[in-house]
Design an enzyme around this catalytic site. Structure first.
Site, PDB file in Angstrom:
ATOM      1  N   ASP A 220      43.956  35.251  42.300  1.00 51.22           N
ATOM      2  CA  ASP A 220      42.504  35.271  42.097  1.00 51.22           C
ATOM      3  C   ASP A 220      41.812  34.237  42.979  1.00 51.22           C
ATOM      4  O   ASP A 220      40.736  33.739  42.637  1.00 51.22           O
ATOM      5  CB  ASP A 220      42.176  35.019  40.620  1.00 51.22           C
ATOM      6  CG  ASP A 220      42.693  33.678  40.124  1.00 51.22           C
ATOM      7  OD1 ASP A 220      43.645  33.151  40.736  1.00 51.22           O
ATOM      8  OD2 ASP A 220      42.151  33.150  39.137  1.00 51.22           O
ATOM      9  N   GLU A 221      42.424  33.917  44.117  1.00 54.14           N
ATOM     10  CA  GLU A 221      41.887  32.914  45.037  1.00 54.14           C
ATOM     11  C   GLU A 221      41.267  33.582  46.261  1.00 54.14           C
ATOM     12  O   GLU A 221      41.907  34.398  46.931  1.00 54.14           O
ATOM     13  CB  GLU A 221      42.983  31.941  45.473  1.00 54.14           C
ATOM     14  CG  GLU A 221      43.568  31.131  44.330  1.00 54.14           C
ATOM     15  CD  GLU A 221      44.675  30.199  44.774  1.00 54.14           C
ATOM     16  OE1 GLU A 221      44.965  29.238  44.047  1.00 54.14           O
ATOM     17  OE2 GLU A 221      45.256  30.441  45.865  1.00 54.14           O
TER      18      GLU A 221
END
Length: 296
Positions: A220-221
């Site tokens: 989720d970066e």
């Protein structure tokens, strides 16, 4: 006897030309089409009468390949042969990629004409483009990956070096991480998690300027590469628009009850670092400060 042998050879040549599976075209010394085979008609869709005694340029009309064509003619003149990729416009307007091999036909060292063989390589090009896309993009969101982000960072720095306005040579790196992403997956399922990532990607692409880049590093970066962003206030205005757009997109998704929040940190070139790694590391540290503050 020699006339008979020559006649037999011409018959064999005609047989090969007419029944070849590859599209073939013969032009005279002035580059006017004087002969095409059935495979040419099948591949490109032009009736024979629309092809004969015309320059082959109509096959490439409007496709902006003049540099390639000039290089091809130079090679044919100097070496007698050229092979390369050429776009061709078919009779109904469709364009396809072909591999074209052209050789000069000479007699007593004098060019009498040219013969060209075309192979349709559109499927190969499509596969090549797909592999190239996958090499530089994230498979889930379609965003650039780390490799493409690094390349674009280098391109921006090259542009800065050529620029006469050093004071305008600023960029920022924004590190974005979803809040409570694991909990979101646990509550709604991994499909919802994937949809959340896709929502972010869509919002980035619709919100950022054309010169800016949004990349997914993994999980989720995400990282934003933003040109000409000078202050944290500029970043805050942008992330506020992004957050609002994400909330609207999530509300109209298959999981309207899903809340997508994120933390971010920003680093500025050149004050916070001059390499991409240094800027990402700084932005990551600042992002964790925001995330920790939000958890208290």
């Amino acid at each position: 006897m020699f006339n008979t042998q020559a006649s037999e050879q011409r018959s064999i040549d005609d047989l090969v030309f007419n029944h070849s599976g590859e599209a073939m075209m013969v032009t005279d010394k002035d580059d006017d089409v004087i002969r095409v085979n059935d495979a040419f008609i099948m591949l490109f869709g032009y009736p024979r009468e629309r092809v004969l005694f015309r320059k082959p340029t109509f096959l490439r009309s409007g496709l902006n390949q003049s540099n390639t064509i000039r290089a091809a003619f130079r090679a044919i003149k100097n070496e007698g042969h050229w092979s390369g990729e050429i776009m061709i416009r078919k009779a109904l307007g469709e364009t396809i990629h072909t591999w074209q091999s052209t050789s000069s036909i000479t007699h007593n060292d004098e060019i009498k004409g040219f013969i060209t063989i075309f192979s349709d390589i559109s499927n190969h090009i499509s596969q090549r483009d797909t592999f190239r896309f996958l090499a530089y993009h994230d498979h889930l969101t379609g965003l650039p990956n780390r490799l493409l982000l690094e390349d674009r960072f280098k391109q921006v720095l090259k542009h800065f070096k050529r620029s006469q306005k050093a004071e305008a040579n600023h960029l920022s790196i924004v590190f974005i991480d979803l809040n409570q992403f694991k909990e979101l997956n646990d509550q709604f399922g991994h499909q919802a998690g994937d949809d959340a990532l896709k929502i972010l990607a869509d919002v980035f692409q619709n919100t950022l300027r054309e010169d800016d880049t949004a990349a997914r590093l993994g999980g989720d970066e995400f990282v934003l590469l933003l040109e000409h962003f000078h202050t944290i206030a500029d970043i805050h205005k942008l992330t506020s628009r992004i957050a609002k757009a994400i909330a609207q997109a999530a509300a109209s998704s298959d999981y309207p009850q899903m809340k997508i929040n994120f933390s971010y940190g920003a680093a500025f070139y050149p004050s916070d670092g001059e390499s991409l790694d240094a800027l990402i590391e700084m932005a990551d540290k600042k992002m964790y400060k925001m995330k920790n503050a939000n958890n208290h």
